[in-house]
Scaffold this motif. Structure first.
Motif, PDB file in Angstrom:
ATOM      1  N   SER A 566      -7.930   9.066  -7.785  1.00  0.00           N
ATOM      2  CA  SER A 566      -7.931  10.235  -6.527  1.00  0.00           C
ATOM      3  C   SER A 566      -8.052   9.290  -5.195  1.00  0.00           C
ATOM      4  N   GLY A 567      -7.458  10.331  -4.238  1.00  0.00           N
ATOM      5  CA  GLY A 567      -7.562   9.578  -2.981  1.00  0.00           C
ATOM      6  C   GLY A 567      -9.109   9.466  -2.472  1.00  0.00           C
ATOM      7  N   TYR A 568      -9.301   9.200  -1.244  1.00  0.00           N
ATOM      8  CA  TYR A 568     -10.538   9.248  -0.516  1.00  0.00           C
ATOM      9  C   TYR A 568     -10.452   9.009   1.232  1.00  0.00           C
ATOM     10  N   GLY A 569     -11.621   9.390   1.489  1.00  0.00           N
ATOM     11  CA  GLY A 569     -11.574   9.142   2.946  1.00  0.00           C
ATOM     12  C   GLY A 569     -13.040   8.695   3.444  1.00  0.00           C
ATOM     13  N   LEU A 570     -13.181   7.436   4.216  1.00  0.00           N
ATOM     14  CA  LEU A 570     -14.378   6.806   4.463  1.00  0.00           C
ATOM     15  C   LEU A 570     -14.576   7.028   6.260  1.00  0.00           C
ATOM     16  N   VAL A 571     -15.871   7.238   6.727  1.00  0.00           N
ATOM     17  CA  VAL A 571     -16.113   7.263   7.938  1.00  0.00           C
ATOM     18  C   VAL A 571     -17.108   6.458   8.202  1.00  0.00           C
ATOM     19  N   ASP A 572     -16.995   5.436   9.342  1.00  0.00           N
ATOM     20  CA  ASP A 572     -17.822   4.407   9.651  1.00  0.00           C
ATOM     21  C   ASP A 572     -18.260   4.477  10.890  1.00  0.00           C
ATOM     22  N   SER A 573     -19.234   3.942  11.494  1.00  0.00           N
ATOM     23  CA  SER A 573     -19.816   4.044  12.966  1.00  0.00           C
ATOM     24  C   SER A 573     -20.559   2.518  13.186  1.00  0.00           C
ATOM     25  N   LEU A 587     -26.202  -1.931  15.310  1.00  0.00           N
ATOM     26  CA  LEU A 587     -26.452  -1.041  13.950  1.00  0.00           C
ATOM     27  C   LEU A 587     -24.966  -0.747  13.561  1.00  0.00           C
ATOM     28  N   ALA A 588     -24.847  -0.900  12.354  1.00  0.00           N
ATOM     29  CA  ALA A 588     -23.550  -0.816  11.691  1.00  0.00           C
ATOM     30  C   ALA A 588     -24.026   0.417  10.496  1.00  0.00           C
ATOM     31  N   LEU A 589     -23.288   1.562  10.486  1.00  0.00           N
ATOM     32  CA  LEU A 589     -23.370   2.523   9.273  1.00  0.00           C
ATOM     33  C   LEU A 589     -21.949   2.521   8.501  1.00  0.00           C
ATOM     34  N   LYS A 590     -21.891   2.449   7.457  1.00  0.00           N
ATOM     35  CA  LYS A 590     -20.779   2.472   6.601  1.00  0.00           C
ATOM     36  C   LYS A 590     -20.845   3.606   5.622  1.00  0.00           C
ATOM     37  N   ASN A 591     -19.419   4.069   5.547  1.00  0.00           N
ATOM     38  CA  ASN A 591     -19.339   5.260   4.640  1.00  0.00           C
ATOM     39  C   ASN A 591     -20.700   6.331   4.894  1.00  0.00           C
ATOM     40  N   ILE A 592     -20.723   6.805   6.008  1.00  0.00           N
ATOM     41  CA  ILE A 592     -21.670   7.545   6.607  1.00  0.00           C
ATOM     42  C   ILE A 592     -21.857   8.695   5.390  1.00  0.00           C
ATOM     43  N   PHE A 593     -20.578   9.462   5.118  1.00  0.00           N
ATOM     44  CA  PHE A 593     -20.967  10.716   4.360  1.00  0.00           C
ATOM     45  C   PHE A 593     -21.223  10.361   2.641  1.00  0.00           C
ATOM     46  N   ASP A 594     -21.319   9.068   2.408  1.00  0.00           N
ATOM     47  CA  ASP A 594     -21.793   8.789   1.175  1.00  0.00           C
ATOM     48  C   ASP A 594     -20.565   9.231   0.056  1.00  0.00           C
ATOM     49  N   LYS A 595     -19.455   8.757   0.560  1.00  0.00           N
ATOM     50  CA  LYS A 595     -18.186   9.321  -0.417  1.00  0.00           C
ATOM     51  C   LYS A 595     -18.239   8.545  -1.701  1.00  0.00           C
ATOM     52  N   GLU A 596     -18.316   9.078  -2.952  1.00  0.00           N
ATOM     53  CA  GLU A 596     -17.991   8.293  -3.938  1.00  0.00           C
ATOM     54  C   GLU A 596     -16.472   8.320  -4.544  1.00  0.00           C
ATOM     55  N   TYR A 597     -15.995   7.259  -4.609  1.00  0.00           N
ATOM     56  CA  TYR A 597     -14.640   7.068  -5.044  1.00  0.00           C
ATOM     57  C   TYR A 597     -14.215   5.851  -5.943  1.00  0.00           C
ATOM     58  N   VAL A 598     -13.348   5.877  -6.672  1.00  0.00           N
ATOM     59  CA  VAL A 598     -12.978   4.683  -7.631  1.00  0.00           C
ATOM     60  C   VAL A 598     -11.546   4.011  -7.162  1.00  0.00           C
ATOM     61  N   SER A 599     -11.542   2.786  -6.834  1.00  0.00           N
ATOM     62  CA  SER A 599     -10.304   2.220  -6.744  1.00  0.00           C
ATOM     63  C   SER A 599      -9.655   1.493  -7.618  1.00  0.00           C
ATOM     64  N   ALA A 600     -10.593   1.338  -8.991  1.00  0.00           N
ATOM     65  CA  ALA A 600     -10.033   0.600 -10.058  1.00  0.00           C
ATOM     66  C   ALA A 600     -10.741   0.867 -11.421  1.00  0.00           C
ATOM     67  N   ARG A 601     -10.362   0.589 -12.555  1.00  0.00           N
ATOM     68  CA  ARG A 601     -11.261   0.889 -13.891  1.00  0.00           C
ATOM     69  C   ARG A 601     -10.915  -0.226 -14.604  1.00  0.00           C
ATOM     70  N   SER A 602     -12.292  -0.376 -15.229  1.00  0.00           N
ATOM     71  CA  SER A 602     -12.416  -1.482 -16.421  1.00  0.00           C
ATOM     72  C   SER A 602     -12.219  -1.012 -17.657  1.00  0.00           C
ATOM     73  N   PHE A 603     -11.670  -1.876 -18.434  1.00  0.00           N
ATOM     74  CA  PHE A 603     -11.262  -1.588 -19.810  1.00  0.00           C
ATOM     75  C   PHE A 603     -12.266  -1.085 -20.706  1.00  0.00           C
ATOM     76  N   SER A 604     -13.432  -1.862 -20.437  1.00  0.00           N
ATOM     77  CA  SER A 604     -14.712  -1.643 -21.401  1.00  0.00           C
ATOM     78  C   SER A 604     -15.778  -1.156 -20.908  1.00  0.00           C
ATOM     79  N   PHE A 605     -15.948  -0.914 -19.357  1.00  0.00           N
ATOM     80  CA  PHE A 605     -17.090  -0.677 -18.642  1.00  0.00           C
ATOM     81  C   PHE A 605     -16.941   0.406 -17.758  1.00  0.00           C
ATOM     82  N   GLY A 606     -15.846   1.107 -17.938  1.00  0.00           N
ATOM     83  CA  GLY A 606     -15.493   2.314 -17.302  1.00  0.00           C
ATOM     84  C   GLY A 606     -14.974   2.180 -15.747  1.00  0.00           C
TER      85      GLY A 606
END
Length: 624
Positions: A566-573, A587-606
């Motif tokens: 799936s696609g995703y969106g990230l907000v930083d400040s 002060l750096a804030l990354k992925n402010i809305f705590d978005k869960e996303y998957v960019s790749a999968r492992s054959f053995s570990f999900g």
């Protein structure tokens, strides 16, 4: 933000802090344009480029190089988990080893993987980054099918006397970071030494919770950068630098002994990327600049284990130690006021040392290149040609032709054609029980058309590109090995705009990509077909704030296009406050809305999981 995107072409390729010699022998800042290997004004470059300078890096406060580069047009990443995990870069949908990466003009990367470990290049030690999109094999040879990224190391201070700098930071996931530097000198000699140390407890890289796979995967890094430049006379100077970065990164994986007996363990890798170079610039004649350089880059990684089962004590993992030596001679001739002729020769030597048995462990490449640039007023032109002679794959020729037309004083149209070339890496060819020795070199033809504008309210660029890659090598999860498809078509559109409204700087870019197997019509794995970036920032007398939005569409994990991510969106400040001339808080804030996303999968570990919300607070002290 000083970004010169798509058709705004000017990649000022700052090789060092030493001076470059103009025809009048005046002393100016050393710059070489990445796209052409010659110094040239930004407005005259006929190439699509993005530039991040130090001000951009300070404002974005990226946690790593991946985060910084992902703001650029046409750049996307796949990372196998959190900090320190294996990372793949896709520039315009091309493979990671289709993008040549350099540090201060010296090509880096693993000869076994064919691509560099970007994790080992901390942003705190970077002065600027130039990204040139489109084939540059006619200048740089192998690995430049998709483009070139040049990373300029940070010098901190180049004035009289010495200037120390100290930065300390702490953040979520138990992250601790410290940077210390001393730089300066006099009119003839400048020197810099900087040191970085970073540790983080990290996250669990995969969704698997079996055994010790449910633990956090930490990351540690130590990096050192040393450089010195010396002006011997108005016609001669020398520059030398050395950088090394050592890392230790945990990951989720299985551990086996020589009899393939599995043991419970917490595996990790120890990595080191280092690069050294010495370069001399000489002005034999007022219109002749001679550059001589010799460098070496090394990429070393060792797989090791922390065993839970005492019976596995003493079992060690594999080591991959690759070295690349590069020698270059370049002549730049200024012919009148509007023509530049570049003639050069290059020699590279790759060598692999490993605990595994590779049937071939070394190869060399000899090359000669020539390039002509002409300015005819409303029309600019560039013609380039390079001939490579590889020990394993023989001779190969690549060409480049670019033309620019000034529609008006503010609008320029650029058309270009470039050929690409890439030799297979040692893993694809010779890795035991994986490699295919019969693989052929990949070649490409890239055509693009760009329209750009530079007007009173800001700048913009829009372009169309099509890169046809023959004999594309890719990993096939179905066979657990590399295969070579007959042809791939990678085409798309790029758009960027930069302006200032009510003292807010606004930068945005959009990439539309279509990367497919030309025979089957299936999409190439892990390439998102749409992505966009929006950055806004403003500064007051003591304060500064910025915000960013990154959108990435869905893509396929497998070559058969059955497993869609799936696609995703990230907000930083980010926000900073200057207490005084000596102290700065950030002060750096990354992925402010705590978005869960998957960019790749492992054959053995999900699934490889996302990092989640992060915060980093730092203080910088620069005594006056």
């Amino acid at each position: 933000m000083n970004k010169i995107t798509l058709a705004a072409a000017g990649s000022i390729f700052t090789i060092a802090t030493s001076p470059l010699f103009a025809a009048d022998e005046s002393n100016i800042e050393t710059t070489v344009v990445t796209a052409t290997r010659t110094e040239q004004s930004v407005a005259d470059i006929l190439a699509p480029v993005t530039v991040f300078d130090r001000a951009d890096i300070e404002r974005i406060q990226p946690a790593d190089l991946q985060e910084l580069l992902s703001r650029a047009v046409g750049v996307s990443f796949v990372r196998n988990g959190g900090r320190g995990a294996a990372t793949s870069l896709f520039l315009r949908g091309n493979k990671s080893n289709h993008t040549l990466v350099m540090i201060d003009g010296v090509r880096i990367g693993s000869a076994t993987l064919g691509s560099p470990s970007l994790t080992n290049l901390p942003p705190e030690l970077i002065e600027r980054v130039e990204i040139v999109r489109g084939s540059r094999s006619s200048l740089y040879g192998s690995e430049a099918i998709g483009g070139v990224i040049n990373i300029i190391t940070r010098k901190y201070h180049d004035g009289e006397g010495l200037q120390p700098v100290l930065q300390v930071g702490a953040g979520t996931q138990g992250t601790r970071k410290i940077v210390a530097a001393v730089s300066g000198g006099n009119e003839q000699t400048q020197a810099n030494i900087s040191v970085l140390s970073e540790e983080t407890d990290g996250i669990d890289h995969t969704s698997s919770k079996a055994g010790v796979s449910g633990d956090k995967d930490g990351f540690e890094q130590t990096a050192i950068n040393v450089s010195v430049s010396h002006k011997m006379s108005d016609r001669a100077e020398i520059f030398a630098f050395y950088q090394t970065s050592q890392t230790e990164a945990d990951y989720d994986g299985s551990c086996y002994d020589s009899a393939f007996t599995e043991f419970e363990c917490s595996p990790y890798t120890e990595g080191e990327v280092s690069v050294a170079n010495i370069r001399g610039k000489f002005l034999p004649l007022s219109n002749w600049l001679l550059t001589l350089s010799a460098g070496e880059s090394a990429d070393k990684s060792t797989i090791d284990y922390r065993y839970v089962d005492p019976a596995a004590s003493g079992i060690s993992g594999d080591t991959f130690d690759t070295k690349r030596r590069i020698y270059n001679l370049q002549n730049d001739f200024t012919l009148g006021a509007h023509h530049v002729l570049t003639v050069g020769a290059e020699r590279t030597l790759d060598r692999v040392e490993s605990t595994l048995s590779y049937s071939e462990i070394s190869r060399g490449n000899k090359a000669a290149y020539i390039q002509w640039q002409g300015d005819y007023g409303v029309v600019d032109a560039l013609v380039g040609f390079r001939k490579d002679d590889n020990d394993q794959f023989g001779k190969n020729e690549t060409k480049n032709l670019s033309m620019g037309f000034d529609i008006s004083a503010e609008i320029k149209l650029i058309g270009s054609y470039g050929e690409g070339y890439n030799a297979p890496n040692f893993n694809d060819l010779y890795y035991p029980f994986y490699g295919v020795p019969t693989l052929k070199p990949e070649t490409s033809e890239n055509i693009e058309l760009e329209l750009r504008g530079d007007q009173s309210w800001g700048s913009w660029a829009v372009g169309r590109f099509e890169n046809d890659v023959d004999k594309l090598i890719q990993y096939n999860p179905a066979t657990f090995g590399p295969d070579q498809i007959e042809s791939a078509e990678i085409k798309g559109y790029e758009f960027s705009i930069s302006s200032t409204i009510q003292q807010w700087s606004i930068d945005a870019n959009v990439t539309r990509l279509d990367a497919t197997d030309a025979n089957t019509g299936l999409e190439l794995r892990r390439r998102a077909d749409k992505q966009a970036n929006l950055d806004v920032a403003r500064e007051w007398q003591h304060w500064g704030v910025s915000g960013s939005l990154r959108l990435v569409s869905s893509r396929y994990e497998d070559t058969a296009n059955n497993d869609e991510l799936s696609g995703y969106g990230l907000v930083d400040s980010t926000v900073f406050y200057r207490v005084n001339e000596q102290v700065k808080l950030q002060l750096a804030l990354k992925n402010i809305f705590d978005k869960e996303y998957v960019s790749a999968r492992s054959f053995s570990f999900g699934d490889y999981v996302s990092i989640g919300r992060e915060a980093m607070m730092s203080i910088t002290y620069t005594p006056k």
